[in-house]
Design a protein around this motif. Sequence first.
Motif, mmCIF file in Angstrom:
data_model
loop_
_atom_site.group_PDB
_atom_site.id
_atom_site.type_symbol
_atom_site.label_atom_id
_atom_site.label_comp_id
_atom_site.label_asym_id
_atom_site.label_seq_id
_atom_site.Cartn_x
_atom_site.Cartn_y
_atom_site.Cartn_z
ATOM 1 N N GLU A 1 0.836 -1.201 0.000
ATOM 2 C CA GLU A 1 0.000 0.000 0.000
ATOM 3 C C GLU A 1 0.866 1.245 0.000
ATOM 4 O OE1 GLU A 1 -2.370 -0.514 3.451
ATOM 5 O OE2 GLU A 1 -3.175 -2.425 2.699
ATOM 6 N N ASP A 2 0.214 2.360 -0.210
ATOM 7 C CA ASP A 2 0.890 3.647 -0.043
ATOM 8 C C ASP A 2 -0.057 4.535 0.740
ATOM 9 O OD1 ASP A 2 3.276 5.464 -1.523
ATOM 10 O OD2 ASP A 2 1.545 6.547 -0.741
ATOM 11 N N ALA B 1 5.107 6.576 -9.840
ATOM 12 C CA ALA B 1 5.264 5.123 -9.721
ATOM 13 C C ALA B 1 6.034 4.563 -10.914
ATOM 14 C CB ALA B 1 3.889 4.453 -9.609
ATOM 15 N N ASN C 1 7.877 1.785 -8.844
ATOM 16 C CA ASN C 1 7.395 1.541 -7.481
ATOM 17 C C ASN C 1 6.042 0.819 -7.541
ATOM 18 O OD1 ASN C 1 6.217 1.817 -4.954
ATOM 19 N ND2 ASN C 1 7.037 3.883 -4.600
ATOM 20 N N ASN D 1 4.326 -0.719 -5.197
ATOM 21 C CA ASN D 1 3.395 -0.439 -4.091
ATOM 22 C C ASN D 1 2.558 0.800 -4.407
ATOM 23 O OD1 ASN D 1 4.364 -2.591 -2.704
ATOM 24 N ND2 ASN D 1 5.536 -1.408 -1.203
ATOM 25 N N LEU D 2 3.256 1.855 -4.835
ATOM 26 C CA LEU D 2 2.541 3.086 -5.198
ATOM 27 C C LEU D 2 1.623 2.820 -6.392
ATOM 28 C CD1 LEU D 2 2.094 6.117 -4.729
ATOM 29 C CD2 LEU D 2 4.094 6.586 -6.184
ATOM 30 N N GLU E 1 -1.527 1.107 -5.349
ATOM 31 C CA GLU E 1 -2.448 2.043 -4.681
ATOM 32 C C GLU E 1 -3.180 2.896 -5.724
ATOM 33 O OE1 GLU E 1 -2.491 1.887 -1.168
ATOM 34 O OE2 GLU E 1 -4.395 2.914 -1.498
#
Length: 394
Positions: free
Chosen positions: A339-340, A371, A376, A378-379, A382
């Motif tokens: 998550e972010d 992202a 990234n 995770n970002l 999200e």
Amino acid sequence: MKLFNTLTQSLQEFKPANDTVTIYVCGVTPYDTTHLGHAFTYITFDTLIRYLEYKGHSVKYVQNVTDIDDDVLRKSRELGMKWDELGNREIERFLGEMDSLNWRRPDVYARATDEIERIIQVNQGLIERGLAYVSEGCVFYEVKKDAEFGKLAQAVGLNDYQSMLTIANERGNFPDDKRKRDPLDFVLWQAQAPGEPAWESPWGPGRPGWHIECSSMSMHYLGQQVDIHGGGADLVFPHHTCEIAQSEHYSGKAPFVRNWMHVGMVYQEGEKMSKSLGNLTLVRNLLKEYSANAIRLVLQSHHYRYQWECFPEELKIAAETDKLFTRVREMVGPEEHGEDSMLHNRFIAAMENDLNTPEATLLLKHAAQQALEENNSNLGSEVLRLAKVLGLTV
Ligand SMILES: [Zn+2]
């Protein structure tokens, strides 16, 4: 969550009365094609409902369709079609085009012609309470008997009888109808005109007035008081002003609506987009060139309360943003990752602030770019999760 209530002209903490949030949105009159102004209204409520459901609320959403009125009858005569065939065709087109925009269909999609019996009951109630009268087979609401009439109209600057009458005249409220006691009185039941379809009533054959169908349906399907009632900003007066009068006097309960929400008009070439002016951007034409995501993103990049002018450049920018989400999906893969919380919290804060979708969409766009730059996931995950909350297909 804070929502702007048109009636109080202020931001109010939104608190539904019961576990299930009740929402009524005034629907279309099915005689012509769906344009971007319609889509702005219905995607606004679609986004609100998706967000409320995301927050864990259950929602009951009702929308009406005015399948009998002067416009439907006029257009059906022009086309040489039966009025109900035209209505059925346009209802299917409207639902199909909104489905293409990935809207969540209303739980109840109610036709005026299925509501006749209950509309008659509401009329009878208003006559018994001394607020409506029968005249030559018609029933009219007697505005001067109602000291509270015009509560909502006042919120948009129509403070007195004369200013309401001026706007009612402009909007074709038939002020010179000799059957009325007063020019501002509005029709609850309309006597049959030669050659027009009609339903039986205690006052003779006829059909319902427009405003009464929404009072009747809202009270029937959602109860005498609802959490949210909305529609285009052009419905504040007379339509919603009349609905309040009818519903509150029929039920004896106020407020009829806890939060009135109105969506700004969409302009094109400096004028309000409307069927009568013919300056329309049609949803079905947009869908030939742009993805549903791109169209939703354009609509969501404008705050629902304000009017805006549609420029083609915006659609191109939104199509680019949509491509960013596709690239994020490619990077993240089918499984979503961590998550972010920073992005999440900022997104929620925007949505809690009177459904600030312009800020929410911008946050997602910038986060998608970041992202991709940082690889990234995770970002990226999200971004995709929150894009789904906005009804985007990612
Ligand atoms: Zn309505």
